[in-house]
Design an enzyme around this catalytic site. Structure first.
Site, PDB file in Angstrom:
ATOM      1  N   HIS A   1      42.570  44.916  41.347  1.00  0.00           N
ATOM      2  CA  HIS A   1      41.302  45.887  41.285  1.00  0.00           C
ATOM      3  C   HIS A   1      41.665  46.595  40.075  1.00  0.00           C
ATOM      4  CE1 HIS A   1      38.342  48.715  42.413  1.00  0.00           C
ATOM      5  NE2 HIS A   1      38.587  49.312  41.416  1.00  0.00           N
TER       6      HIS A   1
ATOM      7  N   ARG B   1      29.572  58.247  39.306  1.00  0.00           N
ATOM      8  CA  ARG B   1      30.157  59.644  39.842  1.00  0.00           C
ATOM      9  C   ARG B   1      31.453  59.676  39.419  1.00  0.00           C
ATOM     10  NH1 ARG B   1      33.675  57.699  43.825  1.00  0.00           N
ATOM     11  NH2 ARG B   1      32.847  55.710  44.964  1.00  0.00           N
TER      12      ARG B   1
HETATM   13  P1  ADP Z   1      33.043  49.437  47.825  1.00  0.00           P
HETATM   14  O1  ADP Z   1      31.660  49.488  47.332  1.00  0.00           O
HETATM   15  O2  ADP Z   1      33.015  49.471  49.220  1.00  0.00           O
HETATM   16  O3  ADP Z   1      34.140  49.745  47.055  1.00  0.00           O
HETATM   17  P2  ADP Z   1      33.685  46.852  46.266  1.00  0.00           P
HETATM   18  O4  ADP Z   1      32.729  46.001  46.114  1.00  0.00           O
HETATM   19  O5  ADP Z   1      34.005  47.716  45.018  1.00  0.00           O
HETATM   20  O6  ADP Z   1      33.317  47.738  47.565  1.00  0.00           O
HETATM   21  O7  ADP Z   1      35.156  46.247  46.805  1.00  0.00           O
HETATM   22  C1  ADP Z   1      35.985  47.096  47.308  1.00  0.00           C
HETATM   23  C2  ADP Z   1      37.444  46.226  47.502  1.00  0.00           C
HETATM   24  O8  ADP Z   1      36.984  44.905  48.304  1.00  0.00           O
HETATM   25  C3  ADP Z   1      37.916  45.642  45.996  1.00  0.00           C
HETATM   26  O9  ADP Z   1      38.604  46.648  45.346  1.00  0.00           O
HETATM   27  C4  ADP Z   1      38.861  44.229  46.413  1.00  0.00           C
HETATM   28  O10 ADP Z   1      39.929  44.687  47.028  1.00  0.00           O
HETATM   29  C5  ADP Z   1      37.752  43.983  47.853  1.00  0.00           C
HETATM   30  N1  ADP Z   1      37.005  42.926  47.324  1.00  0.00           N
HETATM   31  C6  ADP Z   1      35.718  43.073  46.833  1.00  0.00           C
HETATM   32  N2  ADP Z   1      35.042  41.970  46.344  1.00  0.00           N
HETATM   33  C7  ADP Z   1      36.100  40.974  46.381  1.00  0.00           C
HETATM   34  C8  ADP Z   1      36.080  39.521  46.136  1.00  0.00           C
HETATM   35  N3  ADP Z   1      34.916  38.969  45.651  1.00  0.00           N
HETATM   36  N4  ADP Z   1      37.338  38.867  46.192  1.00  0.00           N
HETATM   37  C9  ADP Z   1      38.616  39.477  46.695  1.00  0.00           C
HETATM   38  N5  ADP Z   1      38.336  40.865  47.048  1.00  0.00           N
HETATM   39  C10 ADP Z   1      37.331  41.596  47.117  1.00  0.00           C
HETATM   40 MG    MG Z   2      34.167  49.786  44.968  1.00  0.00          MG
END
Ligand code: ADP
Ligand code: MG
Ligand code: ADP
Length: 447
Positions: free
Chosen positions: A208, A291
């Site tokens: 990430h 934010r």
């Molecule tokens: P939130 O809005 O809850 O922060 P995110 O979409 O940013 O959700 O995703 C949070 C975490 O979930 C990411 O940092 C990653 O670790 C995991 N994640 C999200 N999408 C994927 C994906 N397509 N494949 C693998 N892991 C994912």
């Molecule tokens: Mg997120």
């Protein structure tokens, strides 16, 4: 510049915002729930207003109470912090309708990016690659099954309105899809009042990596480098660092410039973070947070820029106080999120702090609203302290962080300090060799 800012939040971030205001000569108004009457941010603020009972929906999410508090105290602006109302576009509009400045981006951008599906479309339009997935929301099981088969399992079912790591379900096969669909839809309805789901390809071992940007109301946007937030548990960040051990200088500049250009094209203003998954040298957009982020101090440490100060100035209409060329990234910074939880079971551990001693010394920062005698209430997020350290390079940063963790004493409740100490003793972490599932694998192998 504003004369008085109301801080519509609690805990360490309320204190963080108070500090920035104080240094700028701005008066502060704290709002608090009944259970937070003795909180540090309330004690330090110039004025405080009790806005309701402990239940967040009746206090920190209570828009009429917060706007009334701003009117009664004559605040010029409201800072929403993170969480609570920070990504509520309607709140931003209501605040502005009352002649009060919302310290954040334009309501239209909060609304657009708050819908992860709309955000994906926008990213495509701006030329930013996204994680492969469904074009729009999937309304029923059959559509979901069809799209999942097209993309190929495993997939994630995601709530379009999701956040905080919730509303994300891994689906390994079609057999699991039906149950997962019903469960995730229900969770999304309960948590976000919006049951819309979409399907995304599940990346097995991504990192990430997110880009911090800042924009003014005059069309300028800069990027402030990346943060690597791959050390996660249940999709929630546990440790963040900058720069990412996985990127080289050229990749850093490339992705940063690309994001800044896209945000400029959008007319985005104030702070924002564009989140990506990074795998095999490729970036895939997942979402944008409109934010201030919990992990913003990591960027403050490597840039020397006070992001909250900048945010307040930008909201007042000031131009960015630096150009892209003036943004200089120096050394390495790591943040540990300390929560009031058992370090092994993650069972919540609210209660009274008996002894509190925070680490100090060169380039050590603790953002926390704790003090000895304070009772951590059971009602809110379990984050109680952020320990952020800076070093000239990653190794110095790691050594300093180990040292600082040894000094940190929070007695009376259980905290995740022992977890951070274990991470700091781990060879993979020392090598920067981790992905978003790394911590969960480590915890599983130990249990
Ligand atoms: P939130 O809005 O809850 O922060 P995110 O979409 O940013 O959700 O995703 C949070 C975490 O979930 C990411 O940092 C990653 O670790 C995991 N994640 C999200 N999408 C994927 C994906 N397509 N494949 C693998 N892991 C994912
Ligand atoms: Mg997120
Ligand atoms: P302000 O515009 O906030 O009143 P000044 O223009 O008086 O700040 O600048 C005071 C010093 O603070 C200058 O050296 C300026 O470069 C620095 N500075 C201004 N904004 C920031 C910021 N967001 N983060 C760190 N330093 C800043």
């Amino acid at each position: 510049m504003f004369d008085k800012v109301l801080i519509a939040n609690r805990g360490e971030i309320a204190l963080r915002i108070h500090r920035a205001c104080r240094e700028m000569g701005i008066h502060t108004v704290a709002v608090h729930s009944e259970i937070d009457a003795n909180a540090m941010h309330v004690r330090l603020a110039d004025e405080s207003v009790c806005i309701g009972p402990a239940l967040a929906s009746e206090s920190y999410l209570n828009i009429p109470a917060i706007v009334s508090a701003a009117e009664i105290t004559g605040a010029d602006a409201i800072h929403p912090g993170y969480g609570f109302l920070s990504e509520n576009a309607r709140f931003a509009e209501i605040v502005e309708e009352h002649g009060i400045t919302f310290i954040g981006p334009k309501a239209e951008h909060i609304r657009l990016m708050g819908d992860k599906l709309a955000a994906r479309d926008k990213a495509i339009e701006l030329g930013i690659p996204i994680v492969p997935g469904s074009k729009g929301a999937v309304d029923n099981m059959d559509d979901a099954a069809e799209i999942a088969a097209e993309i190929g399992y495993p997939v994630l079912l995601k709530a379009a309105a999701g956040g905080g790591g919730r509303g994300i379900t891994l689906v390994r096969s079609e057999e699991d899809l039906r149950g997962a669909f019903v469960r995730t839809q229900r969770e999304a309805e309960v948590s976000f009042s919006d049951g819309s789901l979409y399907v995304e390809k599940f990346l097995e071992r991504p990192r990430h990596i997110e880009i911090q940007i800042a924009g003014d109301l005059h069309g300028n946007v800069v990027h402030l480098g990346e943060r690597d937030c791959s050390v996660q548990r249940r999709h929630q960040k546990v440790v963040e660092e900058a720069p990412s051990p996985a990127l080289n200088a050229e990749q850093r500049v490339q992705i940063g410039e690309r994001v800044a250009a896209a945000m400029k094209k959008m007319g985005y203003s104030n702070l924002g973070t564009v989140e990506f998954l990074y795998e095999n040298g490729e970036f895939y957009f997942i979402e944008m947070n409109t934010r201030l982020q919990v992990e913003h101090p990591v960027t403050e440490m490597t840039t020397g820029i006070d992001l909250v100060r900048e945010q307040i100035k930008l909201a007042s209409g000031a131009p960015l106080s630096f150009t892209q060329d003036e943004v200089e990234l120096t050394g390495h910074a790591i943040e540990c999120r300390v929560t009031a939880e058992n370090a092994k079971t993650f069972a919540p551990s609210p209660g009274k702090i008996r002894t509190y001693h925070s680490p100090g010394g060169m380039n050590v920062r603790v953002d926390s609203a704790l003090y000895a005698g304070y009772s951590v209430p059971p009602s809110y997020d379990s984050l109680i302290a952020k320990l952020i350290v800076h070093g000239r390079n990653r190794n110095e940063c790691l050594m300093r962080l180990r040292r600082a963790l040894e000094e940190f004493v929070i007695d009376g409740i259980e905290t995740t300090i022992p977890l951070h100490q274990a991470l700091l003793a781990n060879q993979d972490f020392a090598n920067g060799d981790y992905d978003v599932k790394w911590l969960e694998r480590l915890l599983e192998s130990e249990s």
